[in-house]
Design a protein around this motif. Structure first.
Motif, PDB file in Angstrom:
ATOM      1  N   LYS A 441      -0.557   3.268   8.465  1.00 34.85           N
ATOM      2  CA  LYS A 441       0.715   2.558   8.598  1.00 34.85           C
ATOM      3  C   LYS A 441       0.977   2.264  10.066  1.00 34.85           C
ATOM      4  O   LYS A 441       0.908   3.175  10.905  1.00 34.85           O
ATOM      5  N   PRO A 442       1.297   1.015  10.413  1.00 37.75           N
ATOM      6  CA  PRO A 442       1.634   0.703  11.808  1.00 37.75           C
ATOM      7  C   PRO A 442       2.848   1.504  12.252  1.00 37.75           C
ATOM      8  O   PRO A 442       3.734   1.823  11.442  1.00 37.75           O
ATOM      9  N   ALA A 443       2.902   1.835  13.537  1.00 40.22           N
ATOM     10  CA  ALA A 443       4.027   2.609  14.082  1.00 40.22           C
ATOM     11  C   ALA A 443       5.333   1.857  13.846  1.00 40.22           C
ATOM     12  O   ALA A 443       5.444   0.658  14.119  1.00 40.22           O
ATOM     13  N   GLY A 444       6.319   2.572  13.326  1.00 38.14           N
ATOM     14  CA  GLY A 444       7.637   1.967  13.131  1.00 38.14           C
ATOM     15  C   GLY A 444       7.798   1.203  11.837  1.00 38.14           C
ATOM     16  O   GLY A 444       8.864   0.628  11.583  1.00 38.14           O
ATOM     17  N   GLU A 445       6.767   1.174  10.987  1.00 38.91           N
ATOM     18  CA  GLU A 445       6.856   0.448   9.721  1.00 38.91           C
ATOM     19  C   GLU A 445       6.749   1.428   8.562  1.00 38.91           C
ATOM     20  O   GLU A 445       5.994   2.382   8.592  1.00 38.91           O
ATOM     21  N   ALA A 446       7.529   1.166   7.518  1.00 40.35           N
ATOM     22  CA  ALA A 446       7.568   2.079   6.381  1.00 40.35           C
ATOM     23  C   ALA A 446       6.281   2.047   5.581  1.00 40.35           C
ATOM     24  O   ALA A 446       5.841   3.071   5.063  1.00 40.35           O
ATOM     25  N   GLN A 447       5.648   0.877   5.476  1.00 38.86           N
ATOM     26  CA  GLN A 447       4.421   0.759   4.716  1.00 38.86           C
ATOM     27  C   GLN A 447       3.546  -0.341   5.299  1.00 38.86           C
ATOM     28  O   GLN A 447       4.058  -1.248   5.961  1.00 38.86           O
ATOM     29  N   PRO A 448       2.233  -0.286   5.042  1.00 39.84           N
ATOM     30  CA  PRO A 448       1.342  -1.323   5.565  1.00 39.84           C
ATOM     31  C   PRO A 448       1.663  -2.683   4.951  1.00 39.84           C
ATOM     32  O   PRO A 448       2.180  -2.782   3.841  1.00 39.84           O
ATOM     33  N   ALA A 449       1.313  -3.727   5.694  1.00 34.94           N
ATOM     34  CA  ALA A 449       1.508  -5.077   5.183  1.00 34.94           C
ATOM     35  C   ALA A 449       0.539  -5.337   4.039  1.00 34.94           C
ATOM     36  O   ALA A 449      -0.571  -4.810   4.021  1.00 34.94           O
ATOM     37  N   PRO A 450       0.937  -6.136   3.059  1.00 28.31           N
ATOM     38  CA  PRO A 450       0.018  -6.463   1.967  1.00 28.31           C
ATOM     39  C   PRO A 450      -1.093  -7.382   2.446  1.00 28.31           C
ATOM     40  O   PRO A 450      -0.918  -8.142   3.393  1.00 28.31           O
ATOM     41  N   ILE A 451      -2.260  -7.295   1.792  1.00 23.48           N
ATOM     42  CA  ILE A 451      -3.371  -8.173   2.130  1.00 23.48           C
ATOM     43  C   ILE A 451      -3.251  -9.447   1.311  1.00 23.48           C
ATOM     44  O   ILE A 451      -3.117  -9.403   0.089  1.00 23.48           O
ATOM     45  N   GLY A 452      -3.286 -10.580   1.967  1.00 23.64           N
ATOM     46  CA  GLY A 452      -3.186 -11.857   1.265  1.00 23.64           C
ATOM     47  C   GLY A 452      -3.383 -13.002   2.232  1.00 23.64           C
ATOM     48  O   GLY A 452      -3.297 -12.843   3.458  1.00 23.64           O
ATOM     49  N   TRP A 453      -3.651 -14.195   1.671  1.00 27.55           N
ATOM     50  CA  TRP A 453      -3.897 -15.356   2.531  1.00 27.55           C
ATOM     51  C   TRP A 453      -2.691 -15.671   3.401  1.00 27.55           C
ATOM     52  O   TRP A 453      -2.834 -16.121   4.535  1.00 27.55           O
ATOM     53  N   LYS A 454      -1.491 -15.430   2.874  1.00 25.04           N
ATOM     54  CA  LYS A 454      -0.277 -15.788   3.616  1.00 25.04           C
ATOM     55  C   LYS A 454      -0.013 -14.853   4.787  1.00 25.04           C
ATOM     56  O   LYS A 454       0.706 -15.205   5.718  1.00 25.04           O
ATOM     57  N   THR A 455      -0.593 -13.655   4.735  1.00 20.43           N
ATOM     58  CA  THR A 455      -0.350 -12.680   5.806  1.00 20.43           C
ATOM     59  C   THR A 455      -1.501 -12.595   6.806  1.00 20.43           C
ATOM     60  O   THR A 455      -1.445 -11.799   7.738  1.00 20.43           O
ATOM     61  N   LEU A 456      -2.547 -13.413   6.626  1.00 23.16           N
ATOM     62  CA  LEU A 456      -3.694 -13.358   7.533  1.00 23.16           C
ATOM     63  C   LEU A 456      -3.293 -13.734   8.958  1.00 23.16           C
ATOM     64  O   LEU A 456      -2.578 -14.721   9.176  1.00 23.16           O
ATOM     65  N   GLN A 457      -3.755 -12.949   9.892  1.00 28.66           N
ATOM     66  CA  GLN A 457      -3.559 -13.242  11.323  1.00 28.66           C
ATOM     67  C   GLN A 457      -4.881 -13.015  12.048  1.00 28.66           C
ATOM     68  O   GLN A 457      -4.978 -12.204  12.963  1.00 28.66           O
ATOM     69  N   GLU A 458      -5.907 -13.743  11.593  1.00 33.21           N
ATOM     70  CA  GLU A 458      -7.233 -13.615  12.174  1.00 33.21           C
ATOM     71  C   GLU A 458      -7.343 -14.410  13.471  1.00 33.21           C
ATOM     72  O   GLU A 458      -6.488 -15.257  13.786  1.00 33.21           O
ATOM     73  N   ALA A 459      -8.408 -14.130  14.231  1.00 28.97           N
ATOM     74  CA  ALA A 459      -8.693 -14.860  15.466  1.00 28.97           C
ATOM     75  C   ALA A 459      -9.174 -16.268  15.115  1.00 28.97           C
ATOM     76  O   ALA A 459      -9.493 -16.565  13.956  1.00 28.97           O
ATOM     77  N   PRO A 460      -9.250 -17.168  16.104  1.00 27.94           N
ATOM     78  CA  PRO A 460      -9.776 -18.516  15.846  1.00 27.94           C
ATOM     79  C   PRO A 460     -11.168 -18.466  15.222  1.00 27.94           C
ATOM     80  O   PRO A 460     -11.909 -17.492  15.381  1.00 27.94           O
ATOM     81  N   ILE A 461     -11.515 -19.536  14.531  1.00 27.68           N
ATOM     82  CA  ILE A 461     -12.729 -19.566  13.720  1.00 27.68           C
ATOM     83  C   ILE A 461     -13.990 -19.242  14.515  1.00 27.68           C
ATOM     84  O   ILE A 461     -14.887 -18.556  14.025  1.00 27.68           O
TER      85      ILE A 461
END
Length: 496
Positions: A441-461
């Motif tokens: 769990k990230p510091a300060g967050e109650a639960q991890p973020a869900p995995i999904g296309w809308k939540t992706l924050q990957e580096a450039p291709i």
């Protein structure tokens, strides 16, 4: 086209490319297109030479003779061909990654960066193709000097300090230890050529202290092999941009070091001579100590690149260990470790750079939960880490298997324990990273973020695809290790 022609084209094409990069520096798209074309073309000609080597048609070129017994010449054999294929092939991947990273972080002096890269890959190929110790030394020094501007690329006080350590140790060891060892060898034998079975067997009195000292001069003179205690240049070089770190650890610099150690053990001393005289045993234990100590230090590092750097110090010593075990299977394990580690460690470093580009995080303690935002990056990291640990179906499992068999052949059963302990330590400091990234769990967050296309924050291709390619390469190499084994058989006196 003859193998000799293909060898010379592959060697000098990056130098020609470097001039083209300078001329197109004000046009980034043209410059980077040129880099990729040059990288692919270089790889093509290296493959031509490697195929000829596999068929027994060995390239053999002498540029000029300095004096009797001393020449700048190139003569390829399977170990050198493998290193050349690794260096030139991963140069393509590293170039793609560098374009994404350098643009993503808006780095300055990009033209200088790419020019030095091109010169460095030419130097790495010169080392791979070297037909004697003088040629090896010449291109070894060119590689050091051409990578110094890459290490100090950022230009700040930290980069300059790291660069001074890098240059000081590598130049100090090569001039102070490696060069005297080469001169000593030439005086004793009248040649510096790499010859199957070695050149020192009849020239040196192996009952005296001379061969032990000479072997020590070579092992520590090749500072790029990072055998403790001359390893500090490697973690200090982590001040460089991540593409440089990947290049240092996977494509050229450290691989040139352990390649040199293995080649000198086989073609200067001779494996049979090392085994029969037992002069390498002390260095076998030094390599074993380096494996364990560097792994222990890696566990204490919170900076991700520093952790990976000490991991590299440990993994490089596997190659030195294989050479110093001085059995055929030990040598084979060391040679295959060069290939497997290149793919695995390059994957890890490129993932570290992708994390920095996307989220500007450099500490392991900051990565909890990040795997759910970057599942592709941390998936690749997991595969690369599995290969470094030595778990199937990853390429890194085969070198450890052959090293263990080599240790059994040598009657050194304690080395098996060293390899097992090292793998367990690797599990702790490498596999814990993706596990916490996916399930923490990230510091300060109650639960991890869900995995999904809308939540992706990957580096450039361009920062994402290269580590995925090398991660896939670790799996492919596991299943296609038999062709590599057969290709390398002449290294241990077998028929390829």
């Amino acid at each position: 086209m003859t193998p000799n022609d293909a060898l010379l084209i592959a060697l000098f094409l990056p130098i020609i490319g470097a001039f083209g990069i300078m001329l197109t520096g004000k046009h980034p798209n043209v410059r980077e297109s040129l880099i990729l074309v040059m990288a692919v073309a270089t790889f093509f000609f290296v493959l031509m030479v490697a195929r000829a080597t596999a068929a027994g048609d060995l390239a053999d070129v002498t540029l000029f003779e300095v004096m009797p017994g001393l020449s700048i010449s190139f003569k390829l054999e399977p170990l050198g061909a493998m290193f050349a294929v690794i260096a030139s092939g991963l140069y393509i991947v590293n170039s793609l990654y560098s374009i994404g990273y350098m643009r993503g972080t808006n780095e300055k002096n990009q033209t200088r960066f790419y020019v030095c890269f091109a010169i460095a890959i030419s130097a790495a190929l010169g080392i791979a193709f070297a037909g004697n110790l003088l040629t090896f030394f010449t291109f070894y020094e060119i590689l050091t000097l051409s990578t110094f501007p890459l290490v100090t690329h950022k230009g700040d006080a930290k980069a300059r300090a790291g660069g001074r350590v890098y240059l000081g140790i590598l130049m100090g060891t090569s001039i102070g230890l490696l060069l005297p060892a080469i001169i000593w060898t030439w005086v004793m034998t009248g040649t510096t050529d790499f010859v199957a079975g070695g050149i020192l067997g009849d020239a040196a009195d192996f009952r005296s202290w001379v061969p032990v000292v000479l072997l020590g001069l070579y092992l520590y003179g090749i500072g790029k092999a990072a055998l403790m205690p001359i390893h500090p240049w490697l973690p200090n070089a982590m001040v460089a941009p991540t593409p440089v770190s990947a290049f240092l650890h996977a494509v050229a610099v450290v691989k040139a070091g352990v390649f040199g150690v293995l080649k000198i053990a086989v073609y200067t001393f001779g494996i049979d001579t090392l085994r029969e005289t037992n002069i390498s045993e002390i260095f076998m234990w030094i390599a074993a100590g380096s494996i364990l100590l560097a792994s222990a230090i890696a566990m204490t590092q919170d900076n991700l690149k520093a952790r990976l750097a000490y991991s590299t110090v440990s993994q490089l010593s596997y190659v030195t260990l294989g050479a110093m075990i001085a059995t055929n299977l030990g040598v084979m394990g060391g040679a295959m470790q060069i290939a497997a580690h290149a793919l695995g460690k390059m994957t890890l470093f490129m993932c570290a750079g992708a994390i920095y580009v996307a989220h500007h995080k450099t500490l392991v303690s900051e990565l909890r939960g990040l795997g759910r935002l970057m599942p592709f990056t941390f998936g690749a990291f997991f595969i690369g880490a599995m290969s470094i640990v030595g778990l199937p179906p990853m390429a890194g499992s085969w070198p450890k298997f052959f090293l263990m068999l080599g240790a059994v052949d040598a009657g050194q059963l304690a080395i098996i324990a060293v390899l097992i302990i090292s793998s367990l330590l690797n599990v702790v400091y490498l596999l814990s990273i993706p596990v916490k990234a996916f399930f923490g769990k990230p510091a300060g967050e109650a639960q991890p973020a869900p995995i999904g296309w809308k939540t992706l924050q990957e580096a450039p291709i361009f920062c994402l695809v290269p580590p995925l390619l090398t991660a896939a390469g670790t799996i492919i190499l596991f299943f296609y290790s038999d062709p590599l084994f057969n290709f390398l058989l002449p290294l241990i006196g077998g028929a390829g």
